[in-house]
Write a protein that holds these residues in place. Structure first.
Motif, mmCIF file in Angstrom:
data_model
loop_
_atom_site.group_PDB
_atom_site.id
_atom_site.type_symbol
_atom_site.label_atom_id
_atom_site.label_comp_id
_atom_site.label_asym_id
_atom_site.label_seq_id
_atom_site.Cartn_x
_atom_site.Cartn_y
_atom_site.Cartn_z
ATOM 1 N N GLY A 2 37.484 22.212 -2.290
ATOM 2 C CA GLY A 2 38.864 22.656 -2.274
ATOM 3 C C GLY A 2 39.818 21.525 -1.952
ATOM 4 N N LYS A 3 41.076 21.875 -1.899
ATOM 5 C CA LYS A 3 42.119 20.893 -1.608
ATOM 6 C C LYS A 3 41.948 20.323 -0.202
ATOM 7 C CE LYS A 3 46.166 22.273 -0.264
ATOM 8 N NZ LYS A 3 47.537 22.811 -0.185
ATOM 9 N N ILE A 4 42.116 19.019 -0.084
ATOM 10 C CA ILE A 4 42.103 18.349 1.217
ATOM 11 C C ILE A 4 43.497 17.801 1.495
ATOM 12 C CG2 ILE A 4 41.160 16.460 2.603
ATOM 13 C CD1 ILE A 4 39.135 18.603 2.129
ATOM 14 N N ASN A 5 44.104 18.247 2.576
ATOM 15 C CA ASN A 5 45.357 17.662 3.061
ATOM 16 C C ASN A 5 45.018 16.499 3.990
ATOM 17 O OD1 ASN A 5 46.988 19.800 1.841
ATOM 18 N ND2 ASN A 5 46.158 21.115 3.462
ATOM 19 N N TRP A 6 45.952 15.577 4.128
ATOM 20 C CA TRP A 6 45.640 14.361 4.891
ATOM 21 C C TRP A 6 46.664 14.072 5.982
ATOM 22 C CZ3 TRP A 6 41.005 12.374 4.485
ATOM 23 C CH2 TRP A 6 40.274 12.551 3.287
ATOM 24 N N ILE A 7 46.137 13.734 7.152
ATOM 25 C CA ILE A 7 46.906 13.141 8.243
ATOM 26 C C ILE A 7 46.740 11.626 8.157
ATOM 27 C CG2 ILE A 7 47.013 12.810 10.750
ATOM 28 C CD1 ILE A 7 48.109 15.464 9.984
ATOM 29 N N LEU A 8 47.820 10.873 8.288
ATOM 30 C CA LEU A 8 47.755 9.420 8.349
ATOM 31 C C LEU A 8 48.138 8.967 9.755
ATOM 32 C CD1 LEU A 8 49.410 8.264 4.975
ATOM 33 C CD2 LEU A 8 47.072 9.020 5.424
ATOM 34 N N LEU A 9 47.319 8.076 10.337
ATOM 35 C CA LEU A 9 47.554 7.638 11.713
ATOM 36 C C LEU A 9 47.339 6.135 11.821
ATOM 37 C CD1 LEU A 9 48.218 8.567 14.608
ATOM 38 C CD2 LEU A 9 45.759 8.854 14.979
ATOM 39 N N ARG A 10 48.377 5.439 12.249
ATOM 40 C CA ARG A 10 48.359 3.985 12.388
ATOM 41 C C ARG A 10 47.736 3.537 13.718
ATOM 42 N NH1 ARG A 10 48.577 -0.373 9.183
ATOM 43 N NH2 ARG A 10 49.393 0.259 7.172
ATOM 44 N N GLY A 11 47.691 2.215 13.919
ATOM 45 C CA GLY A 11 47.034 1.646 15.081
ATOM 46 C C GLY A 11 47.975 0.943 16.043
ATOM 47 N N GLY A 75 44.669 25.121 3.204
ATOM 48 C CA GLY A 75 43.740 24.067 2.823
ATOM 49 C C GLY A 75 43.144 23.345 4.012
ATOM 50 N N ALA A 76 42.030 22.670 3.744
ATOM 51 C CA ALA A 76 41.364 21.884 4.780
ATOM 52 C C ALA A 76 42.114 20.584 5.027
ATOM 53 C CB ALA A 76 39.931 21.591 4.353
#
Length: 253
Positions: A2-11, A75-76
């Motif tokens: 299925g659809k994958i949503n994304w979190i973006l996390l910097r350093g 979505g996941a």
């Protein structure tokens, strides 16, 4: 799948502006997915907040924000994280089942790798000079060859300089973030999400063996880039997106 949503996390000492075109490229490859950018306290839009000196406190803060912003999104979810962000992602996914996929980029863990591999000795003096300087343009120009192995992109560098002027990271918050990274040990429990580890063979900040140790510890898939630097989403954004899309859609079905 299925659809994958994304979190973006910097350093460490980075904010959302430093992703540059990466979120756009990711969205282009995953048009049905939601791409949500989060920031570590003390960085970016949260520059007036105090950074935390522990990874677990960062997880607590960021998870509350994540839940509040995604409660109505179907979505996941997966998380794509760089360096210090990778440590937060690993801790997060060891405690909670929020993510089906966990992607770390040039990260490291304290009791898997020695300090001189997590932060190469050659970078310590440079970091000290950067912290001592109040010249934003000087700092960002010196950071570039640490994080990138390629020629300076003057347009992107100017974005970094403008971001640092508009949302300055205080010396205290830099130190707090550094303490959080330096003192973090590997999560004791297994990860809830499937792990993809990306790393650079020629990373100037962290030895790529740190990433190999993470993949080995948690049974993750690993891909190594031969020429890119520590900031792979800037040096090789197309490669990073291709690896993520390929692995999550083919290998982890």
């Amino acid at each position: 799948m299925g659809k994958i949503n994304w979190i973006l996390l910097r350093g460490l000492a980075r904010e959302n502006a430093h992703w540059h075109e990466f979120p756009v490229l990711l969205k282009k490859c995953c048009p049905d997915s939601v791409v949500l950018l989060l920031e570590i306290p003390g960085s970016g839009e949260k520059y007036k907040s105090n950074s935390f000196t522990s990874i677990s406190e960062n997880v607590k803060h960021l998870r509350a924000e994540f839940l509040s912003k995604t409660s109505k999104i179907e979505g996941a979810w997966g998380i794509i994280s760089v360096s210090l962000g990778g440590m937060i992602a690993l801790e997060w996914s060891s405690k909670y089942s929020d993510f089906e996929h966990v992607v770390t980029i040039n990260s490291s863990l304290g009791n898997l790798s020695p300090f001189y591999k997590r932060l190469k000795l050659s970078t310590y003096m440079t970091f000290a000079k950067l912290v001592a300087s109040n010249d934003v343009a000087f700092r960002e120009r010196k950071v570039w060859p640490l994080s990138s192995n390629y020629s300076v992109d003057e347009e992107k560098l100017q974005v970094n300089i403008d971001a640092a002027k508009a949302r300055p990271l205080s010396k205290k918050n830099f130190l707090y973030q550094l303490i959080a990274a330096a003192t973090y040990k590997k999560p004791l429990s297994k990860l809830h999400g499937k792990l993809l580890v990306l790393a650079s063979l020629k990373d100037s900040i962290a030895d790529y063996h740190c990433s190999i140790e993470i993949a080995s510890m948690y049974g993750g898939e690993i891909s190594l880039h031969p020429t890119g630097g520590h900031d792979l989403p800037i040096d090789e954004p197309d490669w990073v997106v291709e690896r993520i899309v390929f692995v999550t859609s083919k290998l982890f079905q």
